[in-house]
Design a protein around this motif. Sequence first.
Motif, PDB file in Angstrom:
ATOM      1  N   LEU A 144       1.096  -0.847  -0.337  1.00 43.44           N
ATOM      2  CA  LEU A 144      -0.140   0.042   0.086  1.00 43.44           C
ATOM      3  C   LEU A 144       0.168   1.523  -0.273  1.00 43.44           C
ATOM      4  O   LEU A 144       0.988   2.201  -0.780  1.00 43.44           O
ATOM      5  N   MET A 145       1.661   1.199   0.430  1.00 42.62           N
ATOM      6  CA  MET A 145       2.776   2.322   0.657  1.00 42.62           C
ATOM      7  C   MET A 145       3.854   2.785  -0.009  1.00 42.62           C
ATOM      8  O   MET A 145       3.578   3.706  -0.758  1.00 42.62           O
ATOM      9  N   ILE A 146       3.744   1.904  -1.207  1.00 48.42           N
ATOM     10  CA  ILE A 146       4.214   1.734  -2.305  1.00 48.42           C
ATOM     11  C   ILE A 146       4.144   1.916  -3.289  1.00 48.42           C
ATOM     12  O   ILE A 146       4.207   3.374  -4.087  1.00 48.42           O
ATOM     13  N   LEU A 147       1.881   2.321  -3.064  1.00 47.44           N
ATOM     14  CA  LEU A 147       1.709   2.429  -4.236  1.00 47.44           C
ATOM     15  C   LEU A 147       1.189   3.439  -4.038  1.00 47.44           C
ATOM     16  O   LEU A 147       1.582   4.108  -5.048  1.00 47.44           O
ATOM     17  N   LEU A 148       0.711   3.895  -3.116  1.00 48.08           N
ATOM     18  CA  LEU A 148       0.286   5.513  -2.194  1.00 48.08           C
ATOM     19  C   LEU A 148       1.926   6.688  -2.680  1.00 48.08           C
ATOM     20  O   LEU A 148       1.510   7.580  -3.242  1.00 48.08           O
ATOM     21  N   SER A 149       2.583   5.988  -2.446  1.00 43.56           N
ATOM     22  CA  SER A 149       3.549   6.915  -2.599  1.00 43.56           C
ATOM     23  C   SER A 149       4.181   7.058  -4.362  1.00 43.56           C
ATOM     24  O   SER A 149       4.827   7.714  -4.424  1.00 43.56           O
ATOM     25  N   ASN A 150       3.605   6.431  -5.453  1.00 41.74           N
ATOM     26  CA  ASN A 150       3.806   6.138  -6.238  1.00 41.74           C
ATOM     27  C   ASN A 150       2.555   6.937  -7.350  1.00 41.74           C
ATOM     28  O   ASN A 150       2.450   6.345  -8.304  1.00 41.74           O
ATOM     29  N   GLY A 151       1.250   7.647  -6.597  1.00 40.98           N
ATOM     30  CA  GLY A 151       0.838   8.308  -7.108  1.00 40.98           C
ATOM     31  C   GLY A 151      -1.325   7.246  -7.433  1.00 40.98           C
ATOM     32  O   GLY A 151      -1.693   7.820  -8.153  1.00 40.98           O
ATOM     33  N   PHE A 152      -0.705   6.231  -7.029  1.00 38.05           N
ATOM     34  CA  PHE A 152      -2.186   5.173  -7.189  1.00 38.05           C
ATOM     35  C   PHE A 152      -2.641   4.864  -5.940  1.00 38.05           C
ATOM     36  O   PHE A 152      -2.782   5.569  -5.008  1.00 38.05           O
ATOM     37  N   LYS A 153      -3.980   5.719  -6.900  1.00 41.09           N
ATOM     38  CA  LYS A 153      -5.170   5.445  -5.619  1.00 41.09           C
ATOM     39  C   LYS A 153      -5.027   3.801  -4.839  1.00 41.09           C
ATOM     40  O   LYS A 153      -5.733   2.995  -6.275  1.00 41.09           O
ATOM     41  N   ALA A 154      -4.987   3.529  -3.882  1.00 46.84           N
ATOM     42  CA  ALA A 154      -4.879   1.986  -3.199  1.00 46.84           C
ATOM     43  C   ALA A 154      -5.113   2.273  -1.809  1.00 46.84           C
ATOM     44  O   ALA A 154      -5.904   3.148  -0.813  1.00 46.84           O
TER      45      ALA A 154
END
Length: 122
Positions: free
Chosen positions: A90-100
Amino acid sequence: METEKINFLKTYLSLYIDHNTVLKELENPNSDYVVLDVRNAPAQIKGDQIKGARALAAKDLAQNLDSLDQSKTYVVYDWTAGTTLGKMALMILLSNGFKAFELSSALEGWKGMHLPTEPVPA
């Protein structure tokens, strides 16, 4: 102090999505939701997964972000809610601009409610 606690809990809870919402989205053929199985284990160990989930191990997620669609909403899950792989993903996705979101209660809760699963493809 109580306001700080409430704000913390609101933020914490905003990271999770419930099973009913995910199940409803999975039943919609036009859904923007993609469920990611981020468990770091081979298929024979995993055994089963949430029906329709895509396997992308947490350890490989950062190197495979280009294979994900930024317009989608990702729901990640791990074995149980107490493990950290879902939170790391979740942290990787959110940190890279994804909605997650992370699936509340993880795979353990999903299976405990007898929601749809399928064998993990080999």
